[in-house]
Scaffold this motif. Structure first.
Motif, short mmCIF file in Angstrom:
data_model
loop_
_atom_site.label_atom_id
_atom_site.label_comp_id
_atom_site.label_asym_id
_atom_site.label_seq_id
_atom_site.Cartn_x
_atom_site.Cartn_y
_atom_site.Cartn_z
N MET A 1 8.60 -15.37 -3.68
CA MET A 1 7.39 -16.16 -3.91
C MET A 1 6.15 -15.29 -4.06
O MET A 1 5.03 -15.79 -4.00
CB MET A 1 7.20 -17.19 -2.78
CG MET A 1 8.25 -18.29 -2.80
SD MET A 1 7.87 -19.63 -1.64
CE MET A 1 8.09 -18.79 -0.06
N GLY A 2 6.35 -14.00 -4.22
CA GLY A 2 5.23 -13.13 -4.55
C GLY A 2 4.37 -12.67 -3.40
O GLY A 2 3.20 -12.30 -3.60
N VAL A 3 4.94 -12.60 -2.19
CA VAL A 3 4.13 -12.18 -1.05
C VAL A 3 3.68 -10.72 -1.19
O VAL A 3 2.56 -10.37 -0.80
CB VAL A 3 4.90 -12.40 0.28
CG1 VAL A 3 6.11 -11.48 0.38
CG2 VAL A 3 3.98 -12.20 1.48
N LEU A 4 4.51 -9.86 -1.78
CA LEU A 4 4.09 -8.49 -2.09
C LEU A 4 3.32 -8.44 -3.41
O LEU A 4 2.34 -7.70 -3.55
CB LEU A 4 5.30 -7.56 -2.20
CG LEU A 4 6.13 -7.26 -0.96
CD1 LEU A 4 7.18 -6.21 -1.30
CD2 LEU A 4 5.27 -6.78 0.18
N VAL B 1 -0.58 -6.61 -7.68
CA VAL B 1 -1.35 -6.87 -8.91
C VAL B 1 -2.82 -6.47 -8.75
O VAL B 1 -3.55 -6.39 -9.74
CB VAL B 1 -1.25 -8.35 -9.33
CG1 VAL B 1 0.17 -8.69 -9.71
CG2 VAL B 1 -1.76 -9.28 -8.24
N LYS B 2 -3.25 -6.19 -7.52
CA LYS B 2 -4.63 -5.75 -7.29
C LYS B 2 -4.77 -4.23 -7.40
O LYS B 2 -5.87 -3.69 -7.21
CB LYS B 2 -5.11 -6.21 -5.92
CG LYS B 2 -5.18 -7.73 -5.76
CD LYS B 2 -5.60 -8.11 -4.35
CE LYS B 2 -5.63 -9.62 -4.17
NZ LYS B 2 -6.00 -10.02 -2.78
N LYS B 3 -3.66 -3.54 -7.68
CA LYS B 3 -3.66 -2.07 -7.71
C LYS B 3 -4.19 -1.50 -9.02
O LYS B 3 -4.23 -0.29 -9.20
CB LYS B 3 -2.23 -1.56 -7.48
CG LYS B 3 -1.62 -1.92 -6.13
CD LYS B 3 -2.31 -1.18 -5.01
CE LYS B 3 -1.68 -1.51 -3.66
NZ LYS B 3 -2.38 -0.85 -2.55
N ASP B 4 -4.59 -2.35 -9.93
CA ASP B 4 -5.12 -1.90 -11.22
C ASP B 4 -4.10 -1.04 -11.97
O ASP B 4 -4.43 0.02 -12.51
CB ASP B 4 -6.43 -1.12 -11.03
CG ASP B 4 -7.19 -0.93 -12.34
OD1 ASP B 4 -7.02 -1.79 -13.24
OD2 ASP B 4 -7.91 0.06 -12.48
N ASP C 1 0.80 -1.22 0.00
CA ASP C 1 0.00 0.00 0.00
C ASP C 1 0.84 1.28 0.00
O ASP C 1 0.31 2.37 -0.25
CB ASP C 1 -0.94 0.00 1.21
CG ASP C 1 -2.11 -0.96 1.05
OD1 ASP C 1 -2.33 -1.43 -0.08
OD2 ASP C 1 -2.78 -1.25 2.06
N THR C 2 2.14 1.16 0.27
CA THR C 2 2.98 2.36 0.26
C THR C 2 3.10 2.97 -1.14
O THR C 2 3.41 4.14 -1.27
CB THR C 2 4.41 2.06 0.78
OG1 THR C 2 5.04 1.08 -0.05
CG2 THR C 2 4.37 1.57 2.22
N VAL C 3 2.83 2.17 -2.18
CA VAL C 3 2.92 2.70 -3.55
C VAL C 3 1.74 3.61 -3.88
O VAL C 3 1.76 4.31 -4.89
CB VAL C 3 3.02 1.56 -4.60
CG1 VAL C 3 4.18 0.63 -4.29
CG2 VAL C 3 1.72 0.78 -4.70
N ASP C 4 0.72 3.61 -3.01
CA ASP C 4 -0.46 4.44 -3.28
C ASP C 4 -0.14 5.93 -3.23
O ASP C 4 -0.94 6.75 -3.69
CB ASP C 4 -1.58 4.12 -2.27
CG ASP C 4 -2.12 2.70 -2.44
OD1 ASP C 4 -1.85 2.09 -3.50
OD2 ASP C 4 -2.78 2.20 -1.51
N ALA C 5 1.01 6.28 -2.67
CA ALA C 5 1.43 7.69 -2.64
C ALA C 5 1.70 8.21 -4.05
O ALA C 5 1.69 9.42 -4.27
CB ALA C 5 2.67 7.85 -1.76
N CYS C 6 1.98 7.31 -4.97
CA CYS C 6 2.19 7.68 -6.38
C CYS C 6 1.19 6.91 -7.23
O CYS C 6 1.54 5.88 -7.84
CB CYS C 6 3.62 7.37 -6.81
SG CYS C 6 4.84 8.48 -6.12
N PRO C 7 -0.06 7.35 -7.25
CA PRO C 7 -1.11 6.60 -7.96
C PRO C 7 -0.93 6.59 -9.47
O PRO C 7 -0.26 7.44 -10.04
CB PRO C 7 -2.38 7.35 -7.56
CG PRO C 7 -1.93 8.74 -7.25
CD PRO C 7 -0.57 8.58 -6.64
N LYS C 8 -1.52 5.57 -10.07
CA LYS C 8 -1.64 5.42 -11.53
C LYS C 8 -0.35 4.96 -12.22
O LYS C 8 -0.39 4.38 -13.30
CB LYS C 8 -2.14 6.71 -12.19
CG LYS C 8 -3.52 7.14 -11.70
CD LYS C 8 -3.97 8.40 -12.42
CE LYS C 8 -5.36 8.82 -11.91
NZ LYS C 8 -5.83 10.07 -12.59
N LEU C 9 0.80 5.24 -11.64
CA LEU C 9 2.05 4.86 -12.30
C LEU C 9 2.26 3.35 -12.26
O LEU C 9 1.88 2.68 -11.31
CB LEU C 9 3.24 5.54 -11.61
CG LEU C 9 3.33 7.06 -11.69
CD1 LEU C 9 4.54 7.55 -10.90
CD2 LEU C 9 3.43 7.52 -13.14
#
Length: 267
Positions: A43-46, A51-54, A26-34
């Motif tokens: 193993m893809g825990v993050l 991938v749900k961030k559209d 969720d920390t990437v939400d500070a830079c939306p759309k990119l």
């Protein structure tokens, strides 16, 4: 497919706490759309939350076993799983030259190298988040006057606003690391030009912090040679009585310009 075996030579410590994984994602939400580039997904825990961030997500992973695991468990990513060494990649065309967010549970032994590479592509990376060793995170976010303030602090803060978000305990990893971890976020500041020679700036910062306990008038002598020795007046400037941890970014820029001027005029 079985779980991926953590490999010591790759510095792999797989995060097992899904709540923390979600918080990091969720920390990437500070830079939306990119679009997002994840380093070392394991193993893809993050990845499962990214991938749900559209948004478009790409993941770079050097471990072949992890790459195979990701292909099997994240078929939607398909060609966006890159089996390469991030430190050797050309990032300029990764998303067709468009800006992107960098994130990941970074390998501790190369995290500084990752961030130095990020600086080379700072105009393409307006936001970087993720988890690193707590000690490194403290250095990156440290202000002048603190013991943690050093090379990484100055070089990163010259271009990014660094936020220390939260601490992560050793117990939520497999295998547990011997140190605590921390999640950070770096957001590109408004600086477009430092106002000095950037290469000389970097060289100066590294030079003086390599002798951080000495006054600048001592450590900065290494910037000169017998053929190009600085004037006596140069070393009597007020700034020369300071130690490197006392200088902010603007003062380092000022000092870089003073050194450049001296280098061009000294004999």
């Amino acid at each position: 497919m079985k779980s991926v075996r953590p490999k010591k030579h790759l510095g792999q410590h797989f995060l097992t706490d899904l709540n923390i994984a979600r918080r990091i994602a969720d920390t990437v939400d500070a830079c939306p759309k990119l679009p997002i580039l994840e380093i070392g997904p394991g193993m893809g825990v993050l990845t499962q939350y990214l991938v749900k961030k559209d948004r478009e997500v790409k993941a770079v992973e050097i471990d072949r076993e992890s790459v195979a695991f990701l292909h099997k468990n994240f078929p939607k990513l398909h060609d966006n799983i890159i089996g390469e060494d991030f430190l050797r990649m050309d990032l300029s065309e990764l998303f067709f030259g468009k800006p992107f967010v960098l994130t990941g549970n970074y390998p501790y032994d190369i995290s500084s190298q990752i961030f130095f590479k990020m600086l080379d592509y700072k105009d393409l990376i307006p936001c970087c988040t993720g988890m690193i060793q707590r000690e490194v995170a403290l250095r990156m976010a440290s202000a002048p006057g603190n013991k943690a303030y050093g090379i990484l602090s100055v070089l990163m803060q010259a271009w990014y606003d660094v936020e220390y978000l939260f601490t992560v305990d050793e117990s939520v990893f497999n295998p547990p690391p011997k140190v605590k971890s921390a999640v950070i976020r770096m957001t590109r500041n408004q600086v477009t030009e430092l106002g000095c020679d950037e290469k000389l700036f970097k060289r100066l910062v590294k030079t003086v912090f390599n002798q951080r306990r000495k006054m600048l008038r001592v450590s900065i002598k290494q910037m000169f040679s017998k053929e190009k020795s600085a004037s006596e007046a140069f070393f009597t400037l007020d700034i020369m009585t300071k130690r490197p941890e006392q200088l902010g970014i603007e003062q380092f820029v000022e000092l870089t310009n003073l050194v450049e001027k001296e280098l061009t005029t000294c004999k």
